[in-house]
Design a protein around this motif. Structure first.
Motif, short mmCIF file in Angstrom:
data_model
loop_
_atom_site.label_atom_id
_atom_site.label_comp_id
_atom_site.label_asym_id
_atom_site.label_seq_id
_atom_site.Cartn_x
_atom_site.Cartn_y
_atom_site.Cartn_z
N LYS A 1 -49.18 -76.54 -100.04
CA LYS A 1 -49.48 -75.14 -100.33
C LYS A 1 -49.53 -74.94 -101.85
O LYS A 1 -48.50 -75.02 -102.52
CB LYS A 1 -48.43 -74.23 -99.71
CG LYS A 1 -48.35 -74.33 -98.19
CD LYS A 1 -47.25 -73.43 -97.64
CE LYS A 1 -47.20 -73.51 -96.12
NZ LYS A 1 -46.09 -72.66 -95.58
N GLU B 1 -49.73 -72.35 -103.61
CA GLU B 1 -48.88 -71.25 -104.09
C GLU B 1 -47.42 -71.69 -104.20
O GLU B 1 -46.68 -71.22 -105.09
CB GLU B 1 -48.99 -70.04 -103.16
CG GLU B 1 -48.53 -70.25 -101.73
CD GLU B 1 -49.61 -70.78 -100.80
OE1 GLU B 1 -49.44 -70.62 -99.56
OE2 GLU B 1 -50.61 -71.35 -101.28
N ASP B 2 -46.98 -72.61 -103.33
CA ASP B 2 -45.62 -73.15 -103.43
C ASP B 2 -45.47 -73.95 -104.72
O ASP B 2 -44.44 -73.85 -105.41
CB ASP B 2 -45.33 -74.07 -102.24
CG ASP B 2 -44.76 -73.33 -101.05
OD1 ASP B 2 -45.01 -72.12 -100.95
OD2 ASP B 2 -44.09 -73.98 -100.22
N GLN C 1 -47.22 -73.65 -107.49
CA GLN C 1 -47.25 -72.74 -108.65
C GLN C 1 -45.90 -72.05 -108.81
O GLN C 1 -45.41 -71.89 -109.93
CB GLN C 1 -48.36 -71.71 -108.49
CG GLN C 1 -48.58 -70.86 -109.74
CD GLN C 1 -48.96 -71.70 -110.94
OE1 GLN C 1 -49.97 -72.40 -110.91
NE2 GLN C 1 -48.15 -71.65 -112.00
N ALA C 2 -45.30 -71.66 -107.69
CA ALA C 2 -43.98 -71.01 -107.75
C ALA C 2 -42.94 -71.98 -108.28
O ALA C 2 -42.02 -71.58 -109.01
CB ALA C 2 -43.59 -70.51 -106.36
N ASP D 1 -43.46 -72.18 -112.06
CA ASP D 1 -43.03 -70.92 -112.66
C ASP D 1 -41.50 -70.83 -112.70
O ASP D 1 -40.92 -70.39 -113.71
CB ASP D 1 -43.59 -69.73 -111.88
CG ASP D 1 -45.10 -69.59 -112.02
OD1 ASP D 1 -45.67 -70.22 -112.94
OD2 ASP D 1 -45.71 -68.87 -111.21
N HIS E 1 -52.56 -80.32 -106.08
CA HIS E 1 -51.90 -79.02 -106.26
C HIS E 1 -50.91 -79.08 -107.42
O HIS E 1 -50.77 -78.10 -108.18
CB HIS E 1 -51.17 -78.63 -104.97
CG HIS E 1 -52.08 -78.31 -103.84
ND1 HIS E 1 -51.70 -78.38 -102.52
CD2 HIS E 1 -53.39 -77.92 -103.82
CE1 HIS E 1 -52.71 -78.05 -101.74
NE2 HIS E 1 -53.75 -77.78 -102.50
N ALA F 1 -51.12 -76.82 -110.90
CA ALA F 1 -50.04 -75.93 -111.32
C ALA F 1 -49.51 -76.26 -112.70
O ALA F 1 -49.15 -75.36 -113.47
CB ALA F 1 -48.89 -76.00 -110.29
#
Length: 249
Positions: A70, A72-73, A75-76, A79, A124, A128
Motif C-alpha cells: 500500500k 499510502e502506508d 508514505q505514512a 512521514d 512504493h 515515498a
C-alpha cells in the motif's frame, strides 16, 4: 572530505520486514552501531518487542506498522520517521515473500502476492523516500534481492522474476539518482528465516527446508548492509552476494 557516509552513528535508517529474519538482524545491528532505526512490518506486537529490547540496550528505535503493498502506508512510514527523527538517511527495502510453486500449479494468487510485495513494495518505498533524498541532496537505498535474482530455479520462476526485477530497479535507480544518492543490492543465499513457511507446495517446502543445514545466520546479511552503509561518501557499493560456503548455486 565529508565523513557523513563514514559514520553509522545518528543515521536514520528505515528497515521493512523488520519483525523477523534479515530485517530484524539489520535493525538490531545498525542500532548497536548507533543508528536511529525505524522497524516496519505488519506484526506490530513483534516490532514493539524488538524495539523495547533495542532501547533497553541503549539504542534508539521506533516501531511502525506498514503494508508495503500500500503506497499510502509507505508514505505514512516515511512521514512518521521524519516527524520522529528529523529525516531519513537510509531505506532498507527488505520485506519479501517466497511462496514457491511450479508454474503448472497455476497459483495465480501467490504469484500476484510475490509481485505485490517483492516488486511493488520496493517501488512504493522508492516513491515515498526519493523526494526526501533529493531534497537532502543525499540518501542511500538498500534493496534486498537474492541469489534467485541471478539464477532461475525450477519451481521458483515467479519468485526469481521478482528478484531479477529488484536488481533491475536498483540499477535503474542508481543511474537516475545522481552522484550523491547511493544504491546497493544485497543478494542473500540460504539464510535462516521464515520464508519457507510461506510455501504451500509440500515438495518445494521440503526442498527449501533441506537448505536449513547450511543456512547462515541473518546477522551475516546485516553485516553486509552495515559494510555498504559505512563506506565514504564517494563510494557506492552497488551489489553484494552473500552465500553459505556450502551453497553451490
Amino acid at each position: 572530505m565529508s565523513d557523513w557516509n563514514e559514520k553509522v552513528e545518528e543515521k536514520v535508517v528505515v528497515v521493512t520486514g523488520a519483525s523477523s529474519g534479515i530485517g530484524e538482524a539489520v535493525a538490531r545491528t545498525l542500532a548497536k552501531e548507533g543508528a536511529r532505526v525505524v522497524l516496519a512490518a505488519r506484526r506490530v506486537d513483534r516490532l514493539e518487542k524488538i524495539v523495547a529490547e533495542i532501547r533497553e540496550a541503549g539504542g534508539q528505535a521506533l516501531a511502525h506498522a506498514v503494508d508495503v503493498t500500500k503506497p499510502e502506508d509507505f508514505q505514512a512510514l516515511v512521514d512518521a520517521t521524519v516527524a520522529h527523527f528529523g529525516g531519513v538517511d537510509v531505506l532498507v527495502n527488505n520485506a519479501g515473500v517466497m511462496p514457491l510453486s511450479p508454474l503448472a500449479a497455476g497459483k495465480v494468487d501467490e504469484w500476484r502476492q510475490m509481485v505485490s510485495v517483492n516488486v511493488m513494495g520496493v517501488l512504493h518505498g522508492i516513491s515515498a523516500v526519493y523526494p526526501r533524498f533529493r531534497e537532502q541532496g543525499r540518501g542511500h537505498l538498500v534493496n534486498v534481492s537474492s541469489v534467485a535474482g541471478h539464477v532461475v530455479f525450477p519451481g521458483a520462476t515467479v519468485y526469481c522474476a521478482t528478484k531479477f526485477a529488484v536488481r533491475a530497479i536498483s540499477e535503474g535507480f542508481r543511474q537516475e539518482s545522481g552522484p550523491n544518492i547511493r544504491s546497493t543490492i544485497i543478494c542473500p543465499g540460504a539464510v535462516e528465516s521464515e520464508l519457507a513457511s510461506h510455501i504451500t507446495d509440500a515438495g518445494l517446502r521440503e526442498t527449501i527446508r533441506s537448505f536449513e543445514s547450511i543456512a547462515i545466520p541473518a546477522e551475516s546479511i546485516a553485516q553486509a548492509v552495515l559494510y555498504a552503509i559505512r563506506q565514504p561518501a564517494t563510494v557506492d557499493v552497488n551489489e553484494i552476494i552473500v552465500r553459505p560456503t556450502a551453497q553451490t548455486l
